[in-house]
Design an enzyme around this catalytic site. Structure first.
Site, PDB file in Angstrom:
ATOM      1  N   CYS A   1       0.468  12.658   9.186  1.00 50.73           N
ATOM      2  CA  CYS A   1      -0.187  13.960   9.118  1.00 50.73           C
ATOM      3  C   CYS A   1       0.775  14.959   9.739  1.00 50.73           C
ATOM      4  O   CYS A   1       1.502  14.626  10.678  1.00 50.73           O
ATOM      5  CB  CYS A   1      -1.498  13.939   9.894  1.00 50.73           C
ATOM      6  SG  CYS A   1      -2.405  15.495   9.777  1.00 50.73           S
TER       7      CYS A   1
ATOM      8  N   CYS B   1      -2.660  20.737   9.170  1.00 50.89           N
ATOM      9  CA  CYS B   1      -2.248  19.421   8.680  1.00 50.89           C
ATOM     10  C   CYS B   1      -1.392  19.496   7.417  1.00 50.89           C
ATOM     11  O   CYS B   1      -1.116  18.477   6.796  1.00 50.89           O
ATOM     12  CB  CYS B   1      -3.480  18.566   8.421  1.00 50.89           C
ATOM     13  SG  CYS B   1      -4.479  18.337   9.909  1.00 50.89           S
TER      14      CYS B   1
ATOM     15  N   LYS C   1     -13.056  11.675   6.625  1.00 50.25           N
ATOM     16  CA  LYS C   1     -12.745  12.278   7.914  1.00 50.25           C
ATOM     17  C   LYS C   1     -13.422  13.645   7.974  1.00 50.25           C
ATOM     18  O   LYS C   1     -13.166  14.510   7.145  1.00 50.25           O
ATOM     19  CB  LYS C   1     -11.232  12.427   8.073  1.00 50.25           C
ATOM     20  CG  LYS C   1     -10.858  13.130   9.364  1.00 50.25           C
ATOM     21  CD  LYS C   1      -9.367  13.153   9.587  1.00 50.25           C
ATOM     22  CE  LYS C   1      -9.049  13.924  10.848  1.00 50.25           C
ATOM     23  NZ  LYS C   1      -7.606  13.962  11.118  1.00 50.25           N
TER      24      LYS C   1
ATOM     25  N   ARG D   1      -6.647  16.829  20.539  1.00 47.01           N
ATOM     26  CA  ARG D   1      -5.771  17.979  20.273  1.00 47.01           C
ATOM     27  C   ARG D   1      -5.046  18.401  21.541  1.00 47.01           C
ATOM     28  O   ARG D   1      -3.927  18.915  21.493  1.00 47.01           O
ATOM     29  CB  ARG D   1      -6.560  19.111  19.640  1.00 47.01           C
ATOM     30  CG  ARG D   1      -7.008  18.712  18.231  1.00 47.01           C
ATOM     31  CD  ARG D   1      -7.806  19.777  17.535  1.00 47.01           C
ATOM     32  NE  ARG D   1      -8.371  19.230  16.295  1.00 47.01           N
ATOM     33  CZ  ARG D   1      -9.245  19.857  15.541  1.00 47.01           C
ATOM     34  NH1 ARG D   1      -9.664  21.058  15.877  1.00 47.01           N
ATOM     35  NH2 ARG D   1      -9.696  19.302  14.439  1.00 47.01           N
TER      36      ARG D   1
ATOM     37  N   ARG E   1     -10.102  23.458  10.463  1.00 44.35           N
ATOM     38  CA  ARG E   1      -9.741  22.489   9.429  1.00 44.35           C
ATOM     39  C   ARG E   1     -10.835  22.277   8.385  1.00 44.35           C
ATOM     40  O   ARG E   1     -10.836  21.297   7.664  1.00 44.35           O
ATOM     41  CB  ARG E   1      -9.429  21.139  10.083  1.00 44.35           C
ATOM     42  CG  ARG E   1      -8.354  21.163  11.154  1.00 44.35           C
ATOM     43  CD  ARG E   1      -7.670  19.801  11.258  1.00 44.35           C
ATOM     44  NE  ARG E   1      -7.007  19.546  12.513  1.00 44.35           N
ATOM     45  CZ  ARG E   1      -5.889  20.133  12.923  1.00 44.35           C
ATOM     46  NH1 ARG E   1      -5.304  21.050  12.170  1.00 44.35           N
ATOM     47  NH2 ARG E   1      -5.342  19.795  14.078  1.00 44.35           N
TER      48      ARG E   1
ATOM     49  N   LYS F   1     -14.452   8.522  10.077  1.00 46.60           N
ATOM     50  CA  LYS F   1     -14.086   9.125  11.347  1.00 46.60           C
ATOM     51  C   LYS F   1     -14.774  10.475  11.525  1.00 46.60           C
ATOM     52  O   LYS F   1     -14.770  11.239  10.574  1.00 46.60           O
ATOM     53  CB  LYS F   1     -12.572   9.317  11.354  1.00 46.60           C
ATOM     54  CG  LYS F   1     -12.038  10.044  12.549  1.00 46.60           C
ATOM     55  CD  LYS F   1     -10.574  10.274  12.367  1.00 46.60           C
ATOM     56  CE  LYS F   1     -10.058  11.089  13.516  1.00 46.60           C
ATOM     57  NZ  LYS F   1      -8.704  11.482  13.336  1.00 46.60           N
TER      58      LYS F   1
ATOM     59  N   TYR G   1      -9.867   4.123  22.019  1.00 49.30           N
ATOM     60  CA  TYR G   1      -9.043   4.270  23.220  1.00 49.30           C
ATOM     61  C   TYR G   1      -9.492   3.289  24.303  1.00 49.30           C
ATOM     62  O   TYR G   1      -8.837   3.151  25.316  1.00 49.30           O
ATOM     63  CB  TYR G   1      -9.119   5.714  23.725  1.00 49.30           C
ATOM     64  CG  TYR G   1      -8.662   6.690  22.660  1.00 49.30           C
ATOM     65  CD1 TYR G   1      -7.303   6.905  22.427  1.00 49.30           C
ATOM     66  CD2 TYR G   1      -9.582   7.351  21.843  1.00 49.30           C
ATOM     67  CE1 TYR G   1      -6.886   7.763  21.427  1.00 49.30           C
ATOM     68  CE2 TYR G   1      -9.169   8.206  20.833  1.00 49.30           C
ATOM     69  CZ  TYR G   1      -7.822   8.404  20.635  1.00 49.30           C
ATOM     70  OH  TYR G   1      -7.403   9.234  19.632  1.00 49.30           O
TER      71      TYR G   1
HETATM   72  C1  PBG Z   1      -4.573  14.478  12.938  1.00 47.49           C
HETATM   73  C2  PBG Z   1      -5.575  13.676  13.633  1.00 47.49           C
HETATM   74  C3  PBG Z   1      -6.631  14.094  14.471  1.00 47.49           C
HETATM   75  C4  PBG Z   1      -7.210  12.934  14.978  1.00 47.49           C
HETATM   76  C5  PBG Z   1      -6.524  11.856  14.429  1.00 47.49           C
HETATM   77  N1  PBG Z   1      -5.540  12.334  13.584  1.00 47.49           N
HETATM   78  C6  PBG Z   1      -7.055  15.435  14.898  1.00 47.49           C
HETATM   79  C7  PBG Z   1      -7.540  16.399  13.923  1.00 47.49           C
HETATM   80  O1  PBG Z   1      -7.758  16.119  12.753  1.00 47.49           O
HETATM   81  O2  PBG Z   1      -7.704  17.528  14.374  1.00 47.49           O
HETATM   82  C8  PBG Z   1      -8.330  12.867  15.965  1.00 47.49           C
HETATM   83  C9  PBG Z   1      -8.424  11.626  16.766  1.00 47.49           C
HETATM   84  C10 PBG Z   1      -9.289  11.697  17.947  1.00 47.49           C
HETATM   85  O3  PBG Z   1      -9.969  12.703  18.228  1.00 47.49           O
HETATM   86  O4  PBG Z   1      -9.313  10.689  18.682  1.00 47.49           O
HETATM   87  N2  PBG Z   1      -4.917  15.031  11.759  1.00 47.49           N
END
Ligand code: PBG
Length: 329
Positions: free
Chosen positions: A120, A130, A195, A205, A217, A248, A313
């Site tokens: 990404c 992104c 997502k 972030r 986004r 997600k 995590y």
């Molecule tokens: C990047 C991405 C994000 C996350 C994973 N890949 C952030 C977003 O889309 O803003 C979030 C992961 C998390 O919050 O643990 N595109």
């Protein structure tokens, strides 16, 4: 038959009987640990909003990966924090970028650990979106070309799988074609299929320094109220050649995980994101909940909803706890 012949409590009386009839198990094989790689040497910089999580330079990260593998965790997902950003995400594509170097280092030390890389542009663009911006909007097809190059570069460095998280249309197919045309047919795709544009990404972030500098986004990530749309996204990714599909975040989307599990035969992953992790730790820190028990309950719930794999995590903590429960330590 009913009460008093039937007594549900018989199967709850002791830990042994509960263990025997348990329907869902959380095991170490289900876990994928997300990790943040930064430039430098000997760097371990804690992320304030995610206690226990740190940005690591590749040497520290490679040691961490070895330990995770020894704990039984089969896979890691890497996010890169580059030393420079520009409008076109150039630092995402260089052969000696943070991710590329980290993959080589991990593979040298722990070749059997499955290394998945996030594909990404948001961590590499100065504007934090992104994709590539044209006339104030993220341009889908211009972004695809960048993502293909990025995936190729990760695969050439030795990544076992790439995980596109950008939500551009057609990216799974584009990446699959690019990999195949370059003989990298053994490299898999873990697709962030459904997502959502979620407020649960806040701490991430911070960690990845990837907040969009203007707007948000919502023009590419999914609208949280939508469930049927997730099934369309998943179907497209399957058709385009995804090896694993993902939902997600996890906690607020258990129904989506459940439906996706019913709809496809591929392995289904769920990403329990940064905000889910931070909420548990913050409440535990205040003494309002038992953090470890909530962690296990939450992840078990994600498995029960239908996820085969969980990105979390908590991976390291769960792996240690499962070993203690199994009497390994
Ligand atoms: C990047 C991405 C994000 C996350 C994973 N890949 C952030 C977003 O889309 O803003 C979030 C992961 C998390 O919050 O643990 N595109």
């Amino acid at each position: 038959m009913e009460f008093p012949t039937v007594r549900m409590r018989r199967l709850r009386r002791t830990e042994s009987v509960r263990r025997m009839v348990r329907e869902t198990r959380l095991s170490v094989e289900d876990l994928i640990a997300p990790l943040f790689v930064c430039p430098g040497e000997n760097v371990r910089e804690p992320v304030a909003s995610m206690p226990g999580v740190a940005r690591m330079s590749q040497d520290v990260l490679a040691r961490e990966c070895e330990e995770l593998f020894e704990l039984g965790i089969p896979a890691v997902l890497l996010f890169g924090i580059p030393d420079s950003k520009d409008a076109n995400a150039s630092s995402a594509l260089t052969d000696h970028g943070v991710i590329q170097e980290a993959v080589r280092e991990i593979k040298k030390r722990t070749p059997e650990l499955l290394v998945i890389t996030d594909v990404c542009l948001c961590e590499y663009t100065s504007h934090g979106h992104c994709g590539i911006i044209k006339d104030g909007e993220v341009d889908n097809d211009a972004t695809l070309l960048r993502l293909e190059e990025m995936a190729l570069s990760h695969a050439r460095a030795g990544a076992d799988m790439v995980a596109p998280s950008d939500m551009m249309d057609g990216r799974v197919g584009a990446i699959r074609r690019a990999l195949d045309e370059n003989g990298l047919y053994q490299v898999g795709i873990l697709a962030y299929s459904a997502k959502y544009a979620s407020a649960f990404y806040g701490p991430f972030r911070d960690a990845a320094d990837s907040a969009p500098q203007f707007g948000d986004r919502r023009a590419y990530q999914m609208d949280p109220p939508n469930r049927r749309e997730a099934l369309r996204e998943v179907a497209l990714d399957v058709a385009e050649g995804a090896d694993i599909v993902m939902v997600k975040p996890a906690l607020a989307y258990l129904d989506v995980i459940h439906e996706v599990r019913q709809a496809v035969d591929l392995p289904v992953a769920a990403y329990s994101v940064s905000g889910e992790y931070a909420m548990v730790l913050a409440a535990a820190e205040k003494g309002w909940i038992d953090g470890e028990r909530v962690m296990m309950e939450l992840l078990t719930g994600i498995r029960r909803a239908g996820a085969d794999l969980i990105l979390t995590y908590f991976a390291r903590k769960v792996a240690s706890r499962l070993r203690i429960q199994a009497g390994v330590e």
